[in-house]
Design a protein around this motif. Structure first.
Motif, PDB file in Angstrom:
ATOM      1  N   LYS A   1       0.853  -1.196   0.000  1.00  0.00           N
ATOM      2  CA  LYS A   1       0.000   0.000   0.000  1.00  0.00           C
ATOM      3  C   LYS A   1       0.883   1.239   0.000  1.00  0.00           C
ATOM      4  O   LYS A   1       1.884   1.295   0.720  1.00  0.00           O
ATOM      5  CB  LYS A   1      -0.934  -0.021   1.215  1.00  0.00           C
ATOM      6  CG  LYS A   1      -1.986  -1.112   1.139  1.00  0.00           C
ATOM      7  CD  LYS A   1      -2.946  -1.072   2.304  1.00  0.00           C
ATOM      8  CE  LYS A   1      -2.417  -1.830   3.497  1.00  0.00           C
ATOM      9  NZ  LYS A   1      -3.418  -1.948   4.584  1.00  0.00           N
TER      10      LYS A   1
ATOM     11  N   VAL B   1       1.180   5.711  -0.232  1.00  0.00           N
ATOM     12  CA  VAL B   1       0.636   7.072  -0.164  1.00  0.00           C
ATOM     13  C   VAL B   1       1.617   7.985  -0.870  1.00  0.00           C
ATOM     14  O   VAL B   1       2.819   7.954  -0.587  1.00  0.00           O
ATOM     15  CB  VAL B   1       0.433   7.545   1.288  1.00  0.00           C
ATOM     16  CG1 VAL B   1       0.199   9.057   1.324  1.00  0.00           C
ATOM     17  CG2 VAL B   1      -0.750   6.835   1.929  1.00  0.00           C
TER      18      VAL B   1
ATOM     19  N   HIS C   1      -2.964  -0.931  -3.215  1.00  0.00           N
ATOM     20  CA  HIS C   1      -3.739   0.297  -3.337  1.00  0.00           C
ATOM     21  C   HIS C   1      -2.806   1.508  -3.223  1.00  0.00           C
ATOM     22  O   HIS C   1      -1.760   1.436  -2.581  1.00  0.00           O
ATOM     23  CB  HIS C   1      -4.823   0.390  -2.269  1.00  0.00           C
ATOM     24  CG  HIS C   1      -5.917   1.351  -2.629  1.00  0.00           C
ATOM     25  ND1 HIS C   1      -6.943   1.026  -3.485  1.00  0.00           N
ATOM     26  CD2 HIS C   1      -6.125   2.653  -2.275  1.00  0.00           C
ATOM     27  CE1 HIS C   1      -7.748   2.058  -3.643  1.00  0.00           C
ATOM     28  NE2 HIS C   1      -7.275   3.069  -2.919  1.00  0.00           N
TER      29      HIS C   1
ATOM     30  N   TRP D   1      -3.032   5.757  -2.370  1.00  0.00           N
ATOM     31  CA  TRP D   1      -3.745   6.976  -2.003  1.00  0.00           C
ATOM     32  C   TRP D   1      -2.901   8.160  -2.469  1.00  0.00           C
ATOM     33  O   TRP D   1      -1.709   8.244  -2.156  1.00  0.00           O
ATOM     34  CB  TRP D   1      -3.943   7.066  -0.486  1.00  0.00           C
ATOM     35  CG  TRP D   1      -4.956   6.115   0.043  1.00  0.00           C
ATOM     36  CD1 TRP D   1      -6.291   6.334   0.257  1.00  0.00           C
ATOM     37  CD2 TRP D   1      -4.727   4.754   0.458  1.00  0.00           C
ATOM     38  NE1 TRP D   1      -6.910   5.209   0.770  1.00  0.00           N
ATOM     39  CE2 TRP D   1      -5.968   4.228   0.905  1.00  0.00           C
ATOM     40  CE3 TRP D   1      -3.594   3.937   0.501  1.00  0.00           C
ATOM     41  CZ2 TRP D   1      -6.093   2.928   1.379  1.00  0.00           C
ATOM     42  CZ3 TRP D   1      -3.723   2.639   0.964  1.00  0.00           C
ATOM     43  CH2 TRP D   1      -4.960   2.145   1.398  1.00  0.00           C
TER      44      TRP D   1
ATOM     45  N   VAL E   1      -2.502  12.128  -2.199  1.00  0.00           N
ATOM     46  CA  VAL E   1      -2.910  13.333  -1.480  1.00  0.00           C
ATOM     47  C   VAL E   1      -2.580  14.523  -2.368  1.00  0.00           C
ATOM     48  O   VAL E   1      -1.409  14.837  -2.610  1.00  0.00           O
ATOM     49  CB  VAL E   1      -2.191  13.450  -0.121  1.00  0.00           C
ATOM     50  CG1 VAL E   1      -2.629  14.718   0.600  1.00  0.00           C
ATOM     51  CG2 VAL E   1      -2.483  12.221   0.732  1.00  0.00           C
TER      52      VAL E   1
ATOM     53  N   LYS F   1      -9.033  16.139  -7.190  1.00  0.00           N
ATOM     54  CA  LYS F   1      -9.117  14.822  -7.787  1.00  0.00           C
ATOM     55  C   LYS F   1      -8.726  14.907  -9.256  1.00  0.00           C
ATOM     56  O   LYS F   1      -9.046  15.875  -9.942  1.00  0.00           O
ATOM     57  CB  LYS F   1     -10.534  14.266  -7.641  1.00  0.00           C
ATOM     58  CG  LYS F   1     -10.924  13.967  -6.195  1.00  0.00           C
ATOM     59  CD  LYS F   1     -12.317  13.360  -6.118  1.00  0.00           C
ATOM     60  CE  LYS F   1     -12.679  13.039  -4.677  1.00  0.00           C
ATOM     61  NZ  LYS F   1     -14.027  12.429  -4.552  1.00  0.00           N
TER      62      LYS F   1
ATOM     63  N   THR G   1      -6.990   6.042  -5.003  1.00  0.00           N
ATOM     64  CA  THR G   1      -7.960   6.909  -4.336  1.00  0.00           C
ATOM     65  C   THR G   1      -7.332   8.277  -4.099  1.00  0.00           C
ATOM     66  O   THR G   1      -6.201   8.372  -3.613  1.00  0.00           O
ATOM     67  CB  THR G   1      -8.382   6.321  -2.968  1.00  0.00           C
ATOM     68  OG1 THR G   1      -8.998   5.047  -3.173  1.00  0.00           O
ATOM     69  CG2 THR G   1      -9.358   7.251  -2.254  1.00  0.00           C
ATOM     70  N   TYR G   2      -8.069   9.324  -4.465  1.00  0.00           N
ATOM     71  CA  TYR G   2      -7.587  10.687  -4.227  1.00  0.00           C
ATOM     72  C   TYR G   2      -8.131  11.192  -2.893  1.00  0.00           C
ATOM     73  O   TYR G   2      -9.314  11.017  -2.587  1.00  0.00           O
ATOM     74  CB  TYR G   2      -8.031  11.621  -5.352  1.00  0.00           C
ATOM     75  CG  TYR G   2      -7.366  11.321  -6.671  1.00  0.00           C
ATOM     76  CD1 TYR G   2      -6.122  11.834  -6.987  1.00  0.00           C
ATOM     77  CD2 TYR G   2      -7.994  10.488  -7.610  1.00  0.00           C
ATOM     78  CE1 TYR G   2      -5.517  11.542  -8.200  1.00  0.00           C
ATOM     79  CE2 TYR G   2      -7.399  10.193  -8.820  1.00  0.00           C
ATOM     80  CZ  TYR G   2      -6.152  10.727  -9.104  1.00  0.00           C
ATOM     81  OH  TYR G   2      -5.546  10.431 -10.292  1.00  0.00           O
ATOM     82  N   VAL G   3      -7.259  11.810  -2.124  1.00  0.00           N
ATOM     83  CA  VAL G   3      -7.656  12.405  -0.854  1.00  0.00           C
ATOM     84  C   VAL G   3      -7.274  13.878  -0.894  1.00  0.00           C
ATOM     85  O   VAL G   3      -6.089  14.214  -1.031  1.00  0.00           O
ATOM     86  CB  VAL G   3      -6.969  11.717   0.344  1.00  0.00           C
ATOM     87  CG1 VAL G   3      -7.487  12.304   1.647  1.00  0.00           C
ATOM     88  CG2 VAL G   3      -7.187  10.214   0.300  1.00  0.00           C
TER      89      VAL G   3
ATOM     90  N   VAL H   1      -3.758   9.581   6.483  1.00  0.00           N
ATOM     91  CA  VAL H   1      -4.061   8.477   5.574  1.00  0.00           C
ATOM     92  C   VAL H   1      -3.087   7.323   5.797  1.00  0.00           C
ATOM     93  O   VAL H   1      -3.476   6.148   5.810  1.00  0.00           O
ATOM     94  CB  VAL H   1      -4.000   8.950   4.103  1.00  0.00           C
ATOM     95  CG1 VAL H   1      -4.133   7.764   3.146  1.00  0.00           C
ATOM     96  CG2 VAL H   1      -5.088   9.969   3.824  1.00  0.00           C
TER      97      VAL H   1
ATOM     98  N   ASN I   1      -4.372   3.585   7.343  1.00  0.00           N
ATOM     99  CA  ASN I   1      -4.411   2.453   6.416  1.00  0.00           C
ATOM    100  C   ASN I   1      -3.199   1.526   6.497  1.00  0.00           C
ATOM    101  O   ASN I   1      -3.041   0.639   5.661  1.00  0.00           O
ATOM    102  CB  ASN I   1      -4.546   2.977   4.980  1.00  0.00           C
ATOM    103  CG  ASN I   1      -5.862   3.695   4.751  1.00  0.00           C
ATOM    104  OD1 ASN I   1      -6.907   3.066   4.640  1.00  0.00           O
ATOM    105  ND2 ASN I   1      -5.812   5.023   4.695  1.00  0.00           N
TER     106      ASN I   1
END
Length: 419
Positions: free
Chosen positions: A60, A62, A88, A90, A92, A96, A104-106, A129, A133
């Motif tokens: 995972k 970020v 996955h 994420w 940041v 988006k 996934t956009y945060v 995040v 996670n």
């Protein structure tokens, strides 16, 4: 590092030197404090063991950064998302962007952004995040400041850190004064001490990803380990349905920043016009210098020869419409626009800078030229525009070379590195 590369982005340094003494002093103070605090946090959390064996197959991630466009996301994030090592991702970011499976956009809270600024808001959000996670890797695009803060977040959460050296050594040389990052650029000083401190900090990062081999060699010569080249990859399927007559001879794709030297490009077109009166050129990109360059184009008598598109998301259509790709920058890493141009079979004529030699074989897939040599730019462009057989051969070689810069090739690099 080659001598001509050591003087990268002079225009940025000259502009920053116009700042007031107080602004320069404040900028330097903040820079050194950021480095000190980041080093302290890294040391304090060094007791935390990095995750090992918890998710042996897929990881995972970020990532935080100032992402330029959907094309940029597609080239640098999509290959990892499509690889066999990604569970996955994420991202940041302030907004988006391109939708990708496993991504996934945060976006940070607007209130936090307004109070603390976008970088602080992204950092706080990335920390939350990562912690929530149980993330394995935290990465930052560009050293200053996302790369530094990504390393801190990783240490605090027992994750591994990634620094994406997108801008090459210009992010480090002189203490980041050439990088274009406001706080570092504003210092107005080539700071060798800060440069060494940045190098020392990079050595604490688990993985450094460069866009090309010259940047990798620079870092390895500074005894930085765990450096890998991955320029990203182009999804060739996006270009499969594009085929049309060429309506423009030349194209330059860039944000209109002084370092891109659009002024040099316009002078080249002016001189080429003496040989080819109907020469046509596109300048694709936006920025606060647009009006200035449009005025210069008029002064050079290029009203009917040069078209400025401004900022656009449809770069591909403009590339397809053009015959030769031109890059006149003072400094680059390995631009995504060049990779896209090669994927479409455009011959590339560019300044001999950064990591461009990874893509451009002079005389084969295009030409690398001393950035100050206007006449050589003109001669090589004239040759490609008037010699159809040569242009076709160079185009085929560019297509062949582009196979090294596909989405699949970039995914394979990630699989090898993470495993």
């Amino acid at each position: 590092m080659e001598e001509q590369e050591y003087t990268v982005q002079k225009s940025r340094l000259i502009e920053s030197q116009k700042n007031t003494f107080f602004k320069k002093l404040l900028s330097r103070f903040l820079i050194y404090q950021i480095i000190r605090v980041s080093n302290l946090i890294t040391i304090l959390f060094s007791y935390k063991n990095k995750k090992t064996g918890e998710s042996p197959n897929k990881k995972k991630f970020v990532f935080m950064g100032r992402f330029e466009s959907d094309n940029w996301i597609a080239a640098h994030i999509k290959p990892l998302a499509k690889s066999n090592v990604c569970e996955h991702i994420w991202i940041v970011a302030d907004k988006k962007m391109l939708e990708i499976e496993n991504v996934t956009y945060v976006t940070p809270s607007p209130i936090i952004q307004k109070i603390f600024g976008s970088i602080s808001a992204r950092t706080y959000t990335a920390y939350r995040v990562t912690k929530r996670n149980n993330v394995d890797y935290v990465g930052g695009f560009h050293l200053l400041l996302n790369g530094i803060f990504a390393n801190v977040i990783a240490r605090m959460n027992a994750a591994k850190s990634i620094y994406f050296c997108v801008g090459g050594w210009s992010e480090i040389v002189g203490g980041g004064v050439y990088s274009g990052t406001p706080i570092f650029k504003d210092s107005g000083k080539h700071d060798c001490i800060l440069e060494e401190r940045l190098i020392s900090y990079i050595k604490t990062v688990d993985l450094v990803v460069t866009m090309g081999n010259k940047a990798k060699s620079y870092l390895e010569n500074k005894q930085v380990k765990n450096v890998v080249v991955n320029p990203g990859g182009i999804d060739k399927s996006v270009f499969e349905n594009f085929s049309r007559e060429k309506s423009s001879d030349l194209i330059l794709v860039a944000r209109l920043d002084p370092v891109k030297r659009v002024d040099r490009f316009l002078i080249i077109v002016e001189q080429l016009k003496l040989k080819l009166p109907n020469i046509s050129a596109l300048v694709v990109g936006g920025g606060n210098r647009l009006k200035e360059y449009e005025l210069l184009s008029q002064q050079l008598g290029l009203d009917k020869n040069v078209t400025f598109t401004g900022a656009t998301v449809d770069v591909t259509s403009h590339l397809v419409d053009s015959r030769v790709f031109v890059l006149t920058s003072d400094s680059e890493g390995l631009p995504l626009s060049c990779m896209e141009a090669a994927t479409l079979g455009l011959p590339i004529i560019a300044s001999d800078i950064g990591d461009l030699s990874d893509l451009i074989e002079s005389g084969k897939t295009g030409y690398l030229i001393n950035k100050e040599d206007i006449s050589e730019f003109v001669d090589k462009l004239y040759l490609l525009l008037t010699n159809k057989k040569l242009a076709e051969r160079v185009s085929l070689d560019a297509l062949h070379k582009s196979e090294k810069f596909t989405l699949q090739a970039a995914s394979m690099i990630w699989e090898k590195v993470i495993n």
